[in-house]
Design an enzyme around this catalytic site. Structure first.
Site, PDB file in Angstrom:
ATOM      1  N   GLU A 230      -2.956  -4.714  -2.960  1.00  0.00           N
ATOM      2  CA  GLU A 230      -3.470  -5.644  -3.975  1.00  0.00           C
ATOM      3  C   GLU A 230      -3.527  -4.971  -5.342  1.00  0.00           C
ATOM      4  O   GLU A 230      -3.147  -5.553  -6.363  1.00  0.00           O
ATOM      5  CB  GLU A 230      -4.879  -6.121  -3.592  1.00  0.00           C
ATOM      6  CG  GLU A 230      -4.949  -6.861  -2.280  1.00  0.00           C
ATOM      7  CD  GLU A 230      -5.212  -5.937  -1.095  1.00  0.00           C
ATOM      8  OE1 GLU A 230      -4.650  -4.816  -1.050  1.00  0.00           O
ATOM      9  OE2 GLU A 230      -5.978  -6.331  -0.205  1.00  0.00           O
TER      10      GLU A 230
ATOM     11  N   CYS B 173     -10.612  -3.417  -4.194  1.00  0.00           N
ATOM     12  CA  CYS B 173      -9.636  -4.412  -4.670  1.00  0.00           C
ATOM     13  C   CYS B 173     -10.336  -5.686  -5.138  1.00  0.00           C
ATOM     14  O   CYS B 173      -9.932  -6.299  -6.124  1.00  0.00           O
ATOM     15  CB  CYS B 173      -8.617  -4.723  -3.581  1.00  0.00           C
ATOM     16  SG  CYS B 173      -7.471  -3.346  -3.315  1.00  0.00           S
TER      17      CYS B 173
ATOM     18  N   ASN C 287       0.842  -1.193   0.000  1.00  0.00           N
ATOM     19  CA  ASN C 287       0.000   0.000   0.000  1.00  0.00           C
ATOM     20  C   ASN C 287       0.880   1.248   0.000  1.00  0.00           C
ATOM     21  O   ASN C 287       1.988   1.265   0.574  1.00  0.00           O
ATOM     22  CB  ASN C 287      -1.006   0.012   1.160  1.00  0.00           C
ATOM     23  CG  ASN C 287      -0.394  -0.102   2.540  1.00  0.00           C
ATOM     24  OD1 ASN C 287       0.665  -0.696   2.711  1.00  0.00           O
ATOM     25  ND2 ASN C 287      -1.055   0.454   3.530  1.00  0.00           N
ATOM     26  N   ILE C 288       0.383   2.267  -0.687  1.00  0.00           N
ATOM     27  CA  ILE C 288       1.130   3.509  -0.853  1.00  0.00           C
ATOM     28  C   ILE C 288       0.179   4.659  -0.525  1.00  0.00           C
ATOM     29  O   ILE C 288      -0.747   4.938  -1.300  1.00  0.00           O
ATOM     30  CB  ILE C 288       1.654   3.655  -2.303  1.00  0.00           C
ATOM     31  CG1 ILE C 288       2.490   2.420  -2.701  1.00  0.00           C
ATOM     32  CG2 ILE C 288       2.477   4.944  -2.442  1.00  0.00           C
ATOM     33  CD1 ILE C 288       2.784   2.334  -4.198  1.00  0.00           C
TER      34      ILE C 288
END
Ligand code: THU
Length: 146
Positions: A55, A97, A42-43
């Site tokens: 994901e 996602c 995750n960013i």
């Protein structure tokens, strides 16, 4: 399918999680039909909405490299999961996602592995995690994606 290998790959991806705002770290490893593995983390972003989940990072990396056929994804993470402490949660994918997975994956054969470590994991079908989902087949695009 080598589940333990995929869990190790997701754990490696987790190390790159950038989550200074939520402190919720996630790593993912996506296995293609051809046996390639794409890692994602995750960013987060100071403006919040540009944040990307682990994901989707993995999926977008893979699709942008020409991959369209996937076997499984492994997801690991949790609050402060990057600090090396044992992972105590099964980090389930968010709805967005799941929708992205449905675009590229057969809901009955694609597997979603949620892991705490190499010995503790759950395996779910995409169908189970997004029942009655709206996907390409609803638009008549089951087998003719360009
Ligand atoms: N997150 C993921 O990476 N995957 C999910 O499926 C759920 C949420 C991330 C996004 C954000 O950086 C943090 O977890 C808290 O929502």
């Amino acid at each position: 399918m080598d589940v333990e290998m995929l869990i190790r790959e997701a754990m490696e991806a987790l190390k790159n999680s950038y989550a200074p705002y939520s402190g919720y770290n996630v790593g993912a490893a996506l296995l293609t039909e051809r046996g390639r593995v794409f890692r994602g983390c995750n960013i987060e972003n100071a403006a919040f909405s540009p944040t990307n989940c682990a994901e989707r990072t993995a999926f977008f990396k893979a699709v942008s490299e020409g991959e369209r056929h996937f076997k499984a994804i492994c997801i690991v993470g949790g609050k402060n999961a990057k600090n090396g402490a044992p992972i105590t949660d099964f980090a389930a994918p968010c709805g967005v996602c799941r929708q992205v997975m449905l675009e590229f994956c057969d809901p009955d054969t694609f597997r979603i592995i949620l892991a705490k470590n190499e010995d503790l994991y759950e395996i779910h079908t995409l169908r189970k995690l997004i029942p009655r989902g709206f996907g390409p087949s609803n638009l008549g695009h089951a087998d003719k994606k360009q």
